[in-house]
Design a protein around this motif. Sequence first.
Motif, mmCIF file in Angstrom:
data_model
loop_
_atom_site.group_PDB
_atom_site.id
_atom_site.type_symbol
_atom_site.label_atom_id
_atom_site.label_comp_id
_atom_site.label_asym_id
_atom_site.label_seq_id
_atom_site.Cartn_x
_atom_site.Cartn_y
_atom_site.Cartn_z
ATOM 1 N N LYS A 31 0.832 -1.207 0.000
ATOM 2 C CA LYS A 31 0.000 0.000 0.000
ATOM 3 C C LYS A 31 0.862 1.251 0.000
ATOM 4 O O LYS A 31 0.554 2.238 -0.686
ATOM 5 N N ILE A 32 1.941 1.211 0.778
ATOM 6 C CA ILE A 32 2.810 2.387 0.901
ATOM 7 C C ILE A 32 3.374 2.787 -0.460
ATOM 8 O O ILE A 32 3.525 3.980 -0.752
ATOM 9 N N LYS A 33 3.671 1.814 -1.304
ATOM 10 C CA LYS A 33 4.218 2.096 -2.633
ATOM 11 C C LYS A 33 3.294 2.998 -3.439
ATOM 12 O O LYS A 33 3.735 3.761 -4.296
ATOM 13 N N HIS A 34 1.999 2.907 -3.191
ATOM 14 C CA HIS A 34 1.011 3.626 -3.995
ATOM 15 C C HIS A 34 0.499 4.895 -3.322
ATOM 16 O O HIS A 34 -0.298 5.625 -3.913
ATOM 17 N N PHE A 35 0.938 5.167 -2.110
ATOM 18 C CA PHE A 35 0.494 6.370 -1.422
ATOM 19 C C PHE A 35 1.025 7.623 -2.116
ATOM 20 O O PHE A 35 2.132 7.656 -2.642
ATOM 21 N N THR A 36 0.232 8.676 -2.083
ATOM 22 C CA THR A 36 0.682 10.015 -2.471
ATOM 23 C C THR A 36 0.404 10.954 -1.288
ATOM 24 O O THR A 36 -0.283 10.579 -0.332
ATOM 25 N N ILE A 37 0.905 12.176 -1.376
ATOM 26 C CA ILE A 37 0.681 13.122 -0.288
ATOM 27 C C ILE A 37 -0.794 13.501 -0.190
ATOM 28 O O ILE A 37 -1.244 13.982 0.847
ATOM 29 N N MET A 38 -1.565 13.257 -1.240
ATOM 30 C CA MET A 38 -3.005 13.506 -1.181
ATOM 31 C C MET A 38 -3.715 12.470 -0.320
ATOM 32 O O MET A 38 -4.903 12.628 -0.016
ATOM 33 N N ASN A 39 -3.002 11.407 0.065
ATOM 34 C CA ASN A 39 -3.559 10.419 0.977
ATOM 35 C C ASN A 39 -3.362 10.906 2.402
ATOM 36 O O ASN A 39 -2.265 11.274 2.799
ATOM 37 N N ASP A 40 -4.435 10.894 3.184
ATOM 38 C CA ASP A 40 -4.407 11.478 4.525
ATOM 39 C C ASP A 40 -3.339 10.842 5.413
ATOM 40 O O ASP A 40 -2.615 11.543 6.129
ATOM 41 N N ILE A 41 -3.226 9.525 5.387
ATOM 42 C CA ILE A 41 -2.269 8.823 6.245
ATOM 43 C C ILE A 41 -0.838 9.208 5.875
ATOM 44 O O ILE A 41 -0.005 9.500 6.742
ATOM 45 N N PHE A 42 -0.564 9.225 4.576
ATOM 46 C CA PHE A 42 0.793 9.529 4.126
ATOM 47 C C PHE A 42 1.112 11.007 4.339
ATOM 48 O O PHE A 42 2.235 11.369 4.735
ATOM 49 N N MET A 43 0.127 11.871 4.087
ATOM 50 C CA MET A 43 0.342 13.312 4.242
ATOM 51 C C MET A 43 0.813 13.665 5.636
ATOM 52 O O MET A 43 1.768 14.417 5.801
ATOM 53 N N ARG A 44 0.147 13.110 6.660
ATOM 54 C CA ARG A 44 0.524 13.511 8.013
ATOM 55 C C ARG A 44 1.923 13.029 8.380
ATOM 56 O O ARG A 44 2.574 13.625 9.239
ATOM 57 N N ASN A 45 2.413 11.967 7.743
ATOM 58 C CA ASN A 45 3.782 11.527 7.985
ATOM 59 C C ASN A 45 4.781 12.374 7.217
ATOM 60 O O ASN A 45 5.872 12.662 7.720
ATOM 61 N N VAL A 46 4.425 12.784 6.011
ATOM 62 C CA VAL A 46 5.286 13.697 5.266
ATOM 63 C C VAL A 46 5.446 15.009 6.035
ATOM 64 O O VAL A 46 6.549 15.540 6.184
ATOM 65 N N LEU A 47 4.350 15.512 6.592
ATOM 66 C CA LEU A 47 4.386 16.810 7.268
ATOM 67 C C LEU A 47 5.028 16.762 8.643
ATOM 68 O O LEU A 47 5.235 17.816 9.263
ATOM 69 N N LYS A 48 5.365 15.562 9.122
ATOM 70 C CA LYS A 48 6.139 15.507 10.360
ATOM 71 C C LYS A 48 7.494 16.172 10.165
ATOM 72 O O LYS A 48 8.129 16.600 11.134
ATOM 73 N N GLU A 49 7.939 16.264 8.934
ATOM 74 C CA GLU A 49 9.129 17.043 8.587
ATOM 75 C C GLU A 49 8.658 18.481 8.360
ATOM 76 O O GLU A 49 8.039 18.795 7.337
ATOM 77 N N THR A 50 8.941 19.365 9.304
ATOM 78 C CA THR A 50 8.400 20.727 9.265
ATOM 79 C C THR A 50 8.772 21.459 7.982
ATOM 80 O O THR A 50 8.003 22.293 7.491
ATOM 81 N N ALA A 51 9.926 21.133 7.411
ATOM 82 C CA ALA A 51 10.344 21.789 6.171
ATOM 83 C C ALA A 51 9.342 21.552 5.047
ATOM 84 O O ALA A 51 9.164 22.410 4.169
ATOM 85 N N CYS A 52 8.658 20.406 5.074
ATOM 86 C CA CYS A 52 7.647 20.108 4.049
ATOM 87 C C CYS A 52 6.428 21.002 4.223
ATOM 88 O O CYS A 52 5.893 21.551 3.249
ATOM 89 N N THR A 53 5.980 21.156 5.467
ATOM 90 C CA THR A 53 4.864 22.062 5.748
ATOM 91 C C THR A 53 5.228 23.483 5.324
ATOM 92 O O THR A 53 4.433 24.189 4.693
ATOM 93 N N GLU A 54 6.429 23.887 5.677
ATOM 94 C CA GLU A 54 6.887 25.239 5.360
ATOM 95 C C GLU A 54 6.911 25.472 3.857
ATOM 96 O O GLU A 54 6.442 26.519 3.373
ATOM 97 N N ILE A 67 12.584 19.198 -1.554
ATOM 98 C CA ILE A 67 12.189 19.070 -0.147
ATOM 99 C C ILE A 67 11.175 17.951 0.018
ATOM 100 O O ILE A 67 11.327 17.071 0.878
ATOM 101 N N LEU A 68 10.129 17.962 -0.814
ATOM 102 C CA LEU A 68 9.113 16.918 -0.718
ATOM 103 C C LEU A 68 9.665 15.572 -1.190
ATOM 104 O O LEU A 68 9.374 14.530 -0.593
ATOM 105 N N ALA A 69 10.475 15.596 -2.247
ATOM 106 C CA ALA A 69 11.017 14.340 -2.793
ATOM 107 C C ALA A 69 11.898 13.633 -1.765
ATOM 108 O O ALA A 69 11.844 12.401 -1.634
ATOM 109 N N THR A 70 12.679 14.400 -1.039
ATOM 110 C CA THR A 70 13.555 13.799 -0.028
ATOM 111 C C THR A 70 12.753 13.093 1.047
ATOM 112 O O THR A 70 13.084 11.978 1.464
ATOM 113 N N ARG A 71 11.674 13.738 1.486
ATOM 114 C CA ARG A 71 10.839 13.144 2.539
ATOM 115 C C ARG A 71 10.081 11.918 2.018
ATOM 116 O O ARG A 71 9.993 10.895 2.716
#
Length: 278
Positions: A22-45, A199-203
């Motif tokens: 499932k993780i392979k197919h996640f995008t940031i538009m997915n709620d579960i994946f988004m909140r993990n991406v945004l744990k890196e504050t630089a992504c939110t910023e 920034i997003l690609a790294t996360r």
Amino acid sequence: MTDSTILQPEGLEQRYERYKEKIKHFTIMNDIFMRNVLKETACTEYILQVIMNRTDLKVIDQTLQKDYKNLQGRSAILDCVAKDAENNHFNVEIQGENDGASPKRARYHCGLLDMNLLNPGDFFDNLPETYVIFITKNDVLGYNLPINHIRRRSNETGEIFEDGQHILYVNSKKQDNTELGRLMHDLHCKEADEMYSNILATRVHQLKETEEGVNQMCQELEEIYNEGEQSGVQKGELKKARETTLALLEMGMSSEQIAKAVNLSIETIQNWISEASF
């Protein structure tokens, strides 16, 4: 003869293998994946810098998936609430369904933010500028624009009513060759190497392609699984509720309508829908 293995409960190792697919197919538009991406504050910023068109915006604090309480009525879990160095407050929401981004929901989010920004005895003029930002899968407002900025105005003068409240709708279908369009493209990418933003690609690479990141995501999905098991609904009833959820989804019902129908939280329903979508 019935294959007895079909009746065996799914073990932790089996679930983790399923999670990895499932993780392979996640995008940031997915709620579960988004909140993990945004744990890196630089992504939110970075996301806020692009949406607000402010390269100088600096996030100094953020909270993810916080339950904003309303003691007299309905509470809500907000995806991301961030504060910048100028004390502006931002609520960023990824909305895959139109009903999750209704104008009255945006209004309610504004109210919840305000109720949690003043302490007893504070002056009302101390309220900071607030921005509720809905990044939507579809063109919810139907204006065919990449972004809509919404403020209150006086009907008589046309002047802005300076209450410090802002609502923004960002249409992720608009993926043109602008900075905002490239950000919307990135939010829909499954692979880090397809993204414009380093920034997003790294996360995303970290969460999808490193052992540490994949384990972190698997643990997140396992927590969701365990929360469902411990939610007070028996296993058989939980399975039935999930099957009913997906059936109602196929019939065109919204997540809020489904949550009412099966008597579970909208967050549980949205997690099931997110998992089933990949």
